[in-house]
Design a protein around this motif. Structure first.
Motif, mmCIF file in Angstrom:
data_model
loop_
_atom_site.group_PDB
_atom_site.id
_atom_site.type_symbol
_atom_site.label_atom_id
_atom_site.label_comp_id
_atom_site.label_asym_id
_atom_site.label_seq_id
_atom_site.Cartn_x
_atom_site.Cartn_y
_atom_site.Cartn_z
ATOM 1 N N GLN A 1 0.829 -1.208 0.000
ATOM 2 C CA GLN A 1 0.000 0.000 0.000
ATOM 3 C C GLN A 1 0.860 1.253 0.000
ATOM 4 O OE1 GLN A 1 -3.480 0.182 -0.312
ATOM 5 N NE2 GLN A 1 -2.831 2.262 -0.779
ATOM 6 N N ASP B 1 -13.276 -4.111 1.584
ATOM 7 C CA ASP B 1 -14.260 -4.508 0.587
ATOM 8 C C ASP B 1 -13.643 -5.591 -0.289
ATOM 9 O OD1 ASP B 1 -16.271 -4.783 -1.243
ATOM 10 O OD2 ASP B 1 -16.107 -2.766 -2.072
ATOM 11 N N PHE B 2 -14.032 -6.845 -0.050
ATOM 12 C CA PHE B 2 -13.464 -7.961 -0.802
ATOM 13 C C PHE B 2 -14.030 -8.060 -2.214
ATOM 14 C CE2 PHE B 2 -12.705 -9.383 3.587
ATOM 15 C CZ PHE B 2 -11.339 -9.609 3.495
ATOM 16 N N LYS B 3 -15.082 -7.313 -2.506
ATOM 17 C CA LYS B 3 -15.655 -7.341 -3.853
ATOM 18 C C LYS B 3 -14.884 -6.451 -4.820
ATOM 19 C CE LYS B 3 -20.208 -8.469 -2.159
ATOM 20 N NZ LYS B 3 -21.547 -8.008 -1.878
ATOM 21 N N GLN B 4 -14.168 -5.482 -4.282
ATOM 22 C CA GLN B 4 -13.390 -4.577 -5.117
ATOM 23 C C GLN B 4 -12.001 -5.176 -5.336
ATOM 24 O OE1 GLN B 4 -12.820 -0.694 -3.486
ATOM 25 N NE2 GLN B 4 -11.612 0.014 -5.219
ATOM 26 N N ILE B 5 -11.765 -5.661 -6.543
ATOM 27 C CA ILE B 5 -10.490 -6.291 -6.872
ATOM 28 C C ILE B 5 -9.606 -5.253 -7.559
ATOM 29 C CG2 ILE B 5 -9.362 -8.116 -8.187
ATOM 30 C CD1 ILE B 5 -11.994 -9.699 -7.912
ATOM 31 N N PRO B 6 -8.428 -4.995 -6.991
ATOM 32 C CA PRO B 6 -7.558 -3.980 -7.601
ATOM 33 C C PRO B 6 -6.939 -4.469 -8.897
ATOM 34 C CG PRO B 6 -6.473 -5.019 -5.748
ATOM 35 C CD PRO B 6 -7.863 -5.572 -5.788
ATOM 36 N N LEU B 7 -6.591 -3.509 -9.750
ATOM 37 C CA LEU B 7 -5.871 -3.820 -10.981
ATOM 38 C C LEU B 7 -4.452 -4.270 -10.635
ATOM 39 C CD1 LEU B 7 -6.803 -0.692 -13.129
ATOM 40 C CD2 LEU B 7 -7.585 -3.031 -13.514
#
Length: 161
Positions: free
Chosen positions: A96, A140-146
């Motif tokens: 991060q 938020d496990f639904k938001q998958i980073p690029l």
């Protein structure tokens, strides 16, 4: 090899093979110390590497704040789990921090500020000032980073190597 290891495993100071390897180790150590004393570049390189390791250890110690960083469980499995979880948290924070630094560099470049490769080398991902060790965190496990390469392109000139 097994005979050699058996003889060395006895740790008898009277064993001639043990004494020969001990003398060889002292010669190698002496040669390295002489090279270390005479080579300023080697001293700088070793100091730089040592500082990186020490910075990482301070960073991990800062993250491992519960019970003053002492693992109180005597179960080896639990100890290993705690160390692996600490590594996981440290790696997540480092990632991060790297993303945040990259975004800041990208923003500076967009403002027209020239980014120098030498200046980038001085940055460290072991930052802690902006972190809250205590508090509530929403994930938020639904938001998958690029992938990092797709999300952030660093504006560094390749010819500056």
């Amino acid at each position: 090899p097994s005979t050699l290891l058996r003889r060395l495993g006895s740790y008898s100071r009277r064993n001639r093979l043990y004494q020969a390897f001990q003398a060889l180790g002292q010669v190698v150590r002496t040669l390295f110390l002489l090279r270390y004393i005479s080579d300023a570049g080697l001293r700088r390189q070793i100091t730089a590497c040592t500082n990186i390791v020490e910075d990482y250890n301070r960073f991990v110690d800062w993250l491992f704040f519960g019970k003053q960083g002492v693992i109180t469980d005597n179960d080896p499995v639990e100890q290993e789990k705690r160390l692996k979880y600490l590594d996981l948290v440290a790696n997540a924070v480092i990632l991060q921090n790297t993303v945040d630094i990259s975004l800041a560099v990208q923003a500076l470049s967009a403002e027209g500020i020239r980014i120098d490769r030498a200046a980038l080398k001085t940055l460290s991902p072991y930052l802690t000032r902006h972190l809250k060790r205590y508090g509530d965190y929403v994930v938020d496990f639904k938001q998958i980073p690029l992938p990092l390469e797709d999300a952030i392109s660093l504006p560094v000139q390749l010819d500056e190597m």
